[in-house]
Scaffold this motif. Structure first.
Motif, short mmCIF file in Angstrom:
data_model
loop_
_atom_site.label_atom_id
_atom_site.label_comp_id
_atom_site.label_asym_id
_atom_site.label_seq_id
_atom_site.Cartn_x
_atom_site.Cartn_y
_atom_site.Cartn_z
N HIS A 98 -6.01 8.35 -0.96
CA HIS A 98 -5.07 7.67 -1.87
C HIS A 98 -5.42 6.20 -1.81
N HIS A 99 -6.35 5.78 -2.60
CA HIS A 99 -6.95 4.46 -2.48
C HIS A 99 -6.14 3.37 -3.20
N ALA A 100 -5.84 3.60 -4.46
CA ALA A 100 -5.14 2.58 -5.26
C ALA A 100 -4.27 3.27 -6.30
N ARG A 101 -3.36 2.49 -6.87
CA ARG A 101 -2.55 3.03 -7.96
C ARG A 101 -2.45 2.00 -9.06
N VAL A 102 -2.38 2.50 -10.29
CA VAL A 102 -2.17 1.69 -11.47
C VAL A 102 -0.82 2.12 -12.03
N PHE A 103 0.07 1.16 -12.29
CA PHE A 103 1.42 1.52 -12.71
C PHE A 103 1.96 0.51 -13.71
N PRO A 104 2.79 0.99 -14.65
CA PRO A 104 3.42 0.08 -15.61
C PRO A 104 4.68 -0.52 -15.02
N ARG A 105 4.97 -1.72 -15.44
CA ARG A 105 6.24 -2.37 -15.11
C ARG A 105 6.65 -3.11 -16.38
N GLY A 106 7.55 -2.49 -17.14
CA GLY A 106 7.90 -3.05 -18.45
C GLY A 106 6.71 -2.92 -19.39
N ARG A 107 6.34 -4.01 -20.01
CA ARG A 107 5.19 -4.01 -20.94
C ARG A 107 3.88 -4.23 -20.22
N LEU A 108 3.92 -4.60 -18.95
CA LEU A 108 2.71 -4.95 -18.21
C LEU A 108 2.22 -3.80 -17.35
N VAL A 109 0.93 -3.82 -17.02
CA VAL A 109 0.32 -2.80 -16.16
C VAL A 109 -0.25 -3.51 -14.94
N PHE A 110 0.00 -2.93 -13.76
CA PHE A 110 -0.42 -3.53 -12.50
C PHE A 110 -1.32 -2.57 -11.73
N ILE A 111 -2.09 -3.13 -10.80
CA ILE A 111 -2.88 -2.33 -9.87
C ILE A 111 -2.51 -2.76 -8.46
N GLU A 112 -2.50 -1.77 -7.55
CA GLU A 112 -2.13 -2.04 -6.16
C GLU A 112 -3.01 -1.21 -5.24
N ASP A 113 -3.54 -1.82 -4.19
CA ASP A 113 -4.26 -1.09 -3.16
C ASP A 113 -3.22 -0.39 -2.29
N MET A 114 -3.48 0.86 -1.93
CA MET A 114 -2.50 1.65 -1.17
C MET A 114 -2.86 1.72 0.31
N GLY A 115 -3.31 0.60 0.85
CA GLY A 115 -3.64 0.56 2.27
C GLY A 115 -4.98 1.21 2.58
N SER A 116 -5.90 1.16 1.65
CA SER A 116 -7.20 1.79 1.84
C SER A 116 -7.99 1.09 2.95
N THR A 117 -8.94 1.81 3.51
CA THR A 117 -9.77 1.26 4.58
C THR A 117 -10.71 0.19 4.08
N ASN A 118 -11.36 0.44 2.94
CA ASN A 118 -12.40 -0.47 2.45
C ASN A 118 -11.95 -1.41 1.33
N GLY A 119 -10.71 -1.29 0.89
CA GLY A 119 -10.17 -2.23 -0.09
C GLY A 119 -10.49 -1.89 -1.53
N THR A 120 -9.72 -2.49 -2.40
CA THR A 120 -9.89 -2.39 -3.85
C THR A 120 -10.16 -3.80 -4.35
N TYR A 121 -11.12 -3.92 -5.27
CA TYR A 121 -11.51 -5.23 -5.77
C TYR A 121 -11.17 -5.36 -7.25
N LEU A 122 -10.53 -6.45 -7.60
CA LEU A 122 -10.21 -6.77 -8.98
C LEU A 122 -11.00 -8.01 -9.36
N ASN A 123 -11.93 -7.84 -10.29
CA ASN A 123 -12.81 -8.93 -10.73
C ASN A 123 -13.55 -9.56 -9.54
N GLY A 124 -13.98 -8.72 -8.61
CA GLY A 124 -14.77 -9.18 -7.47
C GLY A 124 -13.97 -9.70 -6.30
N LYS A 125 -12.65 -9.78 -6.42
CA LYS A 125 -11.80 -10.30 -5.34
C LYS A 125 -10.95 -9.17 -4.76
#
Length: 150
Positions: A98-125
Motif C-alpha cells: 500500500h504505497h500511496a493514495r490519490v484522493f479527491p477533496r472537494g474539487r481538488l485531487v491530492f496524493i499522499e504517501d502511505m508510509g512506504s519504505t522507499n517513498g513517493t515522488y511528486l515532480n522529483g521531490k
C-alpha cells in the motif's frame, strides 16, 4: 411613560421577527434553486463543488505490465501499490503493498504517501505530506512513473 416604551418594544420585536422570517425564506428559496441546478452547486465558501470538465486520471509514462499512455481514472480515489488489493497495481520491486493514495477533496485531487519504505515522488521531490495534484504532475514510485491529467 411605560406604555409608549412597551409599544415601541413590541413594534421593534415584530420588525426583527419579520426581517428574520424574510431572511429564512430568501435563504430557503436560494437553496432550492441551487438544488434544481446541479451546475450551480456551491460549498460553504461559495466555490463550485462541481469538477471541471474532463476526468482526473493517471497516465502511464513507464510501468511494468502497463502500456505507456494507458490511463487509470482517479476521481473516486485510488490506492497504488504492489498488494493484490491495490486499485492500481505497481509491479515494481521498490513499491510497498500500500504505497500511496490519490484522493479527491472537494474539487481538488491530492496524493499522499502511505508510509512506504522507499517513498513517493511528486515532480522529483519526496512527498512528506498530502500534496495537491496539478495537471501534468509527475508521480514516481521506484522505477514506475505516472503523469496526472485533468
Amino acid at each position: 411613560m411605560d406604555e409608549p416604551l412597551a409599544a415601541a418594544l413590541k413594534f421593534g420585536f415584530l420588525a426583527v421577527l419579520y426581517l428574520f422570517l424574510l431572511w429564512v425564506a430568501r435563504s430557503a428559496s436560494r437553496d432550492l434553486r441551487r438544488a434544481a441546478d446541479p451546475a450551480a452547486a456551491m460549498d460553504a465558501n461559495g466555490a463550485s463543488t462541481q469538477r471541471p470538465p474532463g476526468r482526473p486520471r493517471l497516465e502511464v509514462v513507464a510501468a511494468m505490465g502497463h502500456e505507456p499512455g494507458s490511463a487509470f481514472p482517479v476521481d473516486g480515489g485510488v490506492t497504488l501499490g504492489r498488494g493484490t488489493d491495490a486499485d492500481i497495481r505497481v509491479d515494481d520491486q521498490f513499491a510497498s503493498s500500500h504505497h500511496a493514495r490519490v484522493f479527491p477533496r472537494g474539487r481538488l485531487v491530492f496524493i499522499e504517501d502511505m508510509g512506504s519504505t522507499n517513498g513517493t515522488y511528486l515532480n522529483g521531490k519526496p512527498l512528506k505530506r498530502p500534496e495537491q495534484l496539478k495537471s501534468s504532475d509527475s508521480i514516481r514510485i521506484g522505477d514506475t512513473e505516472y503523469r496526472y491529467r485533468e
